[in-house]
Design a protein around this motif. Structure first.
Motif, PDB file in Angstrom:
ATOM      1  N   LEU A  75      38.796  78.918 -19.454  1.00 13.13           N
ATOM      2  CA  LEU A  75      40.259  79.005 -19.375  1.00 13.13           C
ATOM      3  C   LEU A  75      40.917  78.092 -20.404  1.00 13.13           C
ATOM      4  O   LEU A  75      41.834  78.502 -21.123  1.00 13.13           O
ATOM      5  CB  LEU A  75      40.736  78.617 -17.980  1.00 13.13           C
ATOM      6  N   TYR A  76      40.440  76.852 -20.469  1.00 12.95           N
ATOM      7  CA  TYR A  76      41.027  75.906 -21.422  1.00 12.95           C
ATOM      8  C   TYR A  76      40.858  76.416 -22.852  1.00 12.95           C
ATOM      9  O   TYR A  76      41.781  76.325 -23.669  1.00 12.95           O
ATOM     10  CB  TYR A  76      40.379  74.527 -21.297  1.00 12.95           C
ATOM     11  N   LYS A  77      39.687  76.949 -23.124  1.00 12.10           N
ATOM     12  CA  LYS A  77      39.403  77.432 -24.480  1.00 12.10           C
ATOM     13  C   LYS A  77      40.371  78.539 -24.883  1.00 12.10           C
ATOM     14  O   LYS A  77      40.784  78.632 -26.048  1.00 12.10           O
ATOM     15  CB  LYS A  77      37.960  77.932 -24.564  1.00 12.10           C
ATOM     16  N   LYS A  78      40.757  79.370 -23.928  1.00  5.76           N
ATOM     17  CA  LYS A  78      41.630  80.506 -24.231  1.00  5.76           C
ATOM     18  C   LYS A  78      43.042  80.083 -24.621  1.00  5.76           C
ATOM     19  O   LYS A  78      43.755  80.843 -25.273  1.00  5.76           O
ATOM     20  CB  LYS A  78      41.686  81.455 -23.029  1.00  5.76           C
ATOM     21  N   VAL A  79      43.456  78.883 -24.221  1.00  3.52           N
ATOM     22  CA  VAL A  79      44.832  78.465 -24.531  1.00  3.52           C
ATOM     23  C   VAL A  79      44.878  77.392 -25.615  1.00  3.52           C
ATOM     24  O   VAL A  79      45.965  76.919 -25.967  1.00  3.52           O
ATOM     25  CB  VAL A  79      45.560  77.962 -23.261  1.00  3.52           C
ATOM     26  N   MET A  80      43.708  77.006 -26.169  1.00  2.92           N
ATOM     27  CA  MET A  80      43.658  75.960 -27.172  1.00  2.92           C
ATOM     28  C   MET A  80      43.140  76.492 -28.504  1.00  2.92           C
ATOM     29  O   MET A  80      42.404  77.488 -28.542  1.00  2.92           O
ATOM     30  CB  MET A  80      42.771  74.801 -26.708  1.00  2.92           C
ATOM     31  N   PRO A  81      43.473  75.826 -29.602  1.00  3.13           N
ATOM     32  CA  PRO A  81      42.882  76.182 -30.893  1.00  3.13           C
ATOM     33  C   PRO A  81      41.426  75.740 -30.926  1.00  3.13           C
ATOM     34  O   PRO A  81      40.950  75.072 -29.995  1.00  3.13           O
ATOM     35  CB  PRO A  81      43.725  75.383 -31.894  1.00  3.13           C
ATOM     36  N   GLU A  82      40.709  76.076 -31.998  1.00  2.00           N
ATOM     37  CA  GLU A  82      39.286  75.756 -32.082  1.00  2.00           C
ATOM     38  C   GLU A  82      39.008  74.261 -31.957  1.00  2.00           C
ATOM     39  O   GLU A  82      37.980  73.862 -31.423  1.00  2.00           O
ATOM     40  CB  GLU A  82      38.698  76.280 -33.389  1.00  2.00           C
ATOM     41  N   ASP A  83      39.918  73.441 -32.475  1.00  5.25           N
ATOM     42  CA  ASP A  83      39.702  71.997 -32.429  1.00  5.25           C
ATOM     43  C   ASP A  83      40.410  71.340 -31.241  1.00  5.25           C
ATOM     44  O   ASP A  83      40.548  70.115 -31.182  1.00  5.25           O
ATOM     45  CB  ASP A  83      40.149  71.336 -33.728  1.00  5.25           C
ATOM     46  N   GLY A  84      40.860  72.142 -30.272  1.00  8.27           N
ATOM     47  CA  GLY A  84      41.504  71.593 -29.083  1.00  8.27           C
ATOM     48  C   GLY A  84      40.564  70.688 -28.313  1.00  8.27           C
ATOM     49  O   GLY A  84      39.359  70.920 -28.244  1.00  8.27           O
ATOM     50  N   GLU A  85      41.124  69.643 -27.724  1.00 13.70           N
ATOM     51  CA  GLU A  85      40.306  68.631 -27.060  1.00 13.70           C
ATOM     52  C   GLU A  85      40.559  68.580 -25.557  1.00 13.70           C
ATOM     53  O   GLU A  85      41.666  68.833 -25.083  1.00 13.70           O
ATOM     54  CB  GLU A  85      40.586  67.252 -27.652  1.00 13.70           C
ATOM     55  N   ILE A  86      39.498  68.191 -24.840  1.00 11.95           N
ATOM     56  CA  ILE A  86      39.610  67.856 -23.422  1.00 11.95           C
ATOM     57  C   ILE A  86      39.336  66.368 -23.288  1.00 11.95           C
ATOM     58  O   ILE A  86      38.335  65.863 -23.799  1.00 11.95           O
ATOM     59  CB  ILE A  86      38.602  68.645 -22.569  1.00 11.95           C
TER      60      ILE A  86
END
Length: 216
Positions: A139-150
């Protein structure tokens, strides 16, 4: 955690519609319009009583923050903190379930997700409810860019170890891992209510940062 019923909560939330976004699904793809700027958007899933997200919004005015909490009786405390902080213009709150992220945000709309002291759901049969389970990572991946962080914090070693494995097996890259965050307090660390409580008792705080760019 046993929730204390607050019958006045709904009316209080309605009175502060400028802070609590109603029908957030209608803002999907247009959160820049809500904030009236193109600054990065950071989301805390499970914002609790709001100490972290309010503190972050005050410390970083060039970043837009959204705190998501499922229960009226909890999010109302976050709203009270926002009101007491003169309502930072770069902060909004949403009463929603973390499972609804893809209904609320478009692809690439969120730059960072914070998970702070999430329910560990220690029983194996409840693993899918953990916010670092692969279904939530998707889910998080679907709303973030490739370099999005958790960015993830917890006092629960079992959940931390599970999260390390879950993220690694998902193919995420671990950027920073701390087994005792407060042993050498990083600059700019904003504590949650739970973090203050547990660290005061000498309990280690575990923290990690990860993104979806694998090393391959």
């Amino acid at each position: 955690m046993r929730l204390r019923h607050k019958p006045w909560a709904k009316d209080y939330l309605d009175e502060h519609a400028g802070i609590v976004v109603k029908e957030p699904q209608t803002k999907k793809g247009n959160w820049a319009g809500v904030f009236r700027n193109d600054n990065p958007i950071h989301v805390e899933v499970g914002t609790g009583k709001g100490q972290f997200v309010v503190g972050m919004s005050l410390a970083n005015p060039d970043i837009n923050y959204i705190g998501i909490e499922h229960f009226d009786s909890i999010i109302v405390s976050a709203v009270e903190k926002v009101v007491d902080s003169d309502i930072p213009m770069n902060l909004r709150l949403i009463r929603a379930n973390g499972k609804d992220l893809t209904e609320i945000f478009s692809e690439g709309e969120v730059s960072r997700v914070y998970l702070n002291f999430s329910d560990p759901w220690p029983k194996t049969r409840h693993a899918k409810r953990r916010l670092t389970h692969e279904e939530f990572l998707t889910l998080y991946k679907k709303v973030m860019p490739e370099d999005g962080e958790i960015h993830f914090k917890t006092d629960n070693r079992g959940l931390f170890e599970y999260s390390l494995v879950s993220m690694s097996e998902y193919g995420m890259r671990l950027l920073d891992v701390s087994l005792d965050l407060h042993a050498e307090m990083p600059e700019g660390n904003v504590m949650t209510e739970y973090e203050e409580k547990f660290s005061a008792k000498g309990q280690p705080i575990y923290r990690l940062e990860a993104n979806y760019l694998n090393e391959a």
